[in-house]
Design an enzyme around this catalytic site. Structure first.
Site, PDB file in Angstrom:
ATOM      1  N   HIS A 115      21.815 -16.372  12.861  1.00  9.95           N
ATOM      2  CA  HIS A 115      21.220 -17.500  12.131  1.00  9.95           C
ATOM      3  C   HIS A 115      21.053 -18.639  13.145  1.00  9.95           C
ATOM      4  CE1 HIS A 115      22.007 -20.856   8.900  1.00  9.95           C
ATOM      5  NE2 HIS A 115      20.776 -20.883   9.369  1.00  9.95           N
ATOM      6  N   MET A 170      19.699 -22.324   2.371  1.00  7.98           N
ATOM      7  CA  MET A 170      20.903 -23.075   2.727  1.00  7.98           C
ATOM      8  C   MET A 170      21.376 -23.871   1.506  1.00  7.98           C
ATOM      9  SD  MET A 170      21.541 -22.221   5.787  1.00  7.98           S
ATOM     10  CE  MET A 170      23.001 -23.268   5.918  1.00  7.98           C
ATOM     11  N   SER A 191      30.446 -15.056   7.578  1.00  8.27           N
ATOM     12  CA  SER A 191      30.017 -15.902   8.696  1.00  8.27           C
ATOM     13  C   SER A 191      31.238 -16.183   9.553  1.00  8.27           C
ATOM     14  CB  SER A 191      29.447 -17.221   8.160  1.00  8.27           C
ATOM     15  OG  SER A 191      29.620 -18.238   9.126  1.00  8.27           O
ATOM     16  N   HIS A 248      27.381 -12.397   9.944  1.00  9.67           N
ATOM     17  CA  HIS A 248      26.496 -13.560  10.045  1.00  9.67           C
ATOM     18  C   HIS A 248      26.977 -14.449  11.195  1.00  9.67           C
ATOM     19  CE1 HIS A 248      23.857 -16.658   8.100  1.00  9.67           C
ATOM     20  NE2 HIS A 248      24.745 -17.500   8.614  1.00  9.67           N
ATOM     21  N   ASP A 252      26.470 -17.840  13.282  1.00 13.81           N
ATOM     22  CA  ASP A 252      25.885 -19.182  13.243  1.00 13.81           C
ATOM     23  C   ASP A 252      25.740 -19.756  14.640  1.00 13.81           C
ATOM     24  OD1 ASP A 252      25.501 -19.697  10.418  1.00 13.81           O
ATOM     25  OD2 ASP A 252      27.681 -19.576  10.257  1.00 13.81           O
ATOM     26  N   MET A 264      20.304 -21.995  14.361  1.00 13.30           N
ATOM     27  CA  MET A 264      20.129 -23.415  14.033  1.00 13.30           C
ATOM     28  C   MET A 264      19.897 -24.133  15.358  1.00 13.30           C
ATOM     29  SD  MET A 264      23.095 -23.458  11.175  1.00 13.30           S
ATOM     30  CE  MET A 264      23.750 -21.910  11.818  1.00 13.30           C
ATOM     31  N   ASP A 280      23.570 -19.373   1.751  1.00 11.19           N
ATOM     32  CA  ASP A 280      24.515 -19.705   2.825  1.00 11.19           C
ATOM     33  C   ASP A 280      25.049 -21.131   2.674  1.00 11.19           C
ATOM     34  OD1 ASP A 280      25.882 -19.899   5.196  1.00 11.19           O
ATOM     35  OD2 ASP A 280      24.112 -19.767   6.505  1.00 11.19           O
ATOM     36  N   MET A 334      24.385 -22.619  17.006  1.00 14.38           N
ATOM     37  CA  MET A 334      24.011 -24.043  16.901  1.00 14.38           C
ATOM     38  C   MET A 334      23.893 -24.665  18.286  1.00 14.38           C
ATOM     39  SD  MET A 334      26.515 -25.225  13.835  1.00 14.38           S
ATOM     40  CE  MET A 334      26.813 -24.163  12.404  1.00 14.38           C
TER      41      MET A 334
END
Ligand code: DX5
Ligand code: ZN
Length: 227
Positions: free
Chosen positions: A71, A142, A13, A38, A40, A73, A180, A42
């Site tokens: 991913h 998670m 990540s 990966h 992230d 979020m 994760d 957000m």
């Protein structure tokens, strides 16, 4: 009895990478033998942090041929699926906890030629995703509260990984299990034995020597007896 060989994959990540040289860091991951990058994403609403979006992903797409997993979020993933597809990701993972209809978001992802993943937070019971597993390629469990890297692995997640493994295998589903948050060398064996297929790690890979850290993960993966 169907015996399925599990190939364990390592997914760095980039949240703990040095963003001033992101491309180099991703190339080191590839050199080290990582399997998936990966990403992230957000939005400051779904989680209390903001990272990056499709513009940045598009520019780092050229750094590697590895599959990229976004991913998400974010509170409204439905609004941005096309943008992430255009940015060049191969997998889009959305959270079960978003307030919109998750089934239609998954359908939207699958309508593009990308894979769909569904993520669940530590407090969301496994029961809540069961009905969606036949629609996705990937379940992301998670093991920290999403938002930040560098947190400690929440031990009670192990039970959820075991439940997911059992359910997926006994129903013959073709769904990979990713874990994760707080995944490190010291707990990787336990996480794999519980049933993970994909180890996502940020600080466990980017703190220190990236190539060596991935090699150490690989050594652990190879030491686990997957019966
Ligand atoms: C947390 C992110 C994770 C995070 C993992 O919200 O989804 O991918 O970067 O970081 P580590 O491996 O440091 O716990
Ligand atoms: Zn993540």
């Amino acid at each position: 009895m169907v015996i399925r060989m599990r190939k364990i994959m390592i997914a760095p990540s980039i949240l703990s990478a040095d963003f001033s040289k992101l491309c180099d860091e991703i190339k080191k991951c590839e050199k080290g033998g990582a399997d998936i990058i990966h990403l992230d994403v957000m939005d400051g609403h779904f989680v209390p942090n903001i990272t990056f979006g499709p513009v940045v992903i598009k520019s780092i797409r050229k750094c590697s041929k590895m599959p990229y997993d976004a991913h998400l979020m974010i509170e409204r993933p439905d609004k941005f699926i096309k943008d992430f597809v255009n940015a060049g990701v191969d997998i889009i993972t959305v959270h079960r906890e978003v307030s919109i209809d998750i089934r239609s978001v998954i359908r939207k992802i699958k309508n593009y030629a990308v894979e769909a993943g569904i993520a669940i937070n530590p407090d969301t019971p496994f029961e809540k995703v069961k009905e969606h597993l036949s629609d996705v390629n990937y379940l992301l469990i998670m093991s920290v509260y999403p938002g930040f890297s560098g947190q400690s692995f929440i031990e009670r997640t192990i039970g959820k990984i075991r439940d997911a493994r059992k359910y997926i295998d006994s129903n013959g589903l073709d769904v990979k299990i990713g874990v994760d948050g707080g995944v490190k060398h010291h707990n990787a064996k336990k996480i794999i034995e519980a049933g993970a297929d994909i180890l996502v790690s940020a600080s466990g890979i980017f703190k220190g020597d990236i190539v060596k850290n991935i090699a150490e993960f690989r050594k652990i993966v190879e030491s686990v007896n997957l019966h």
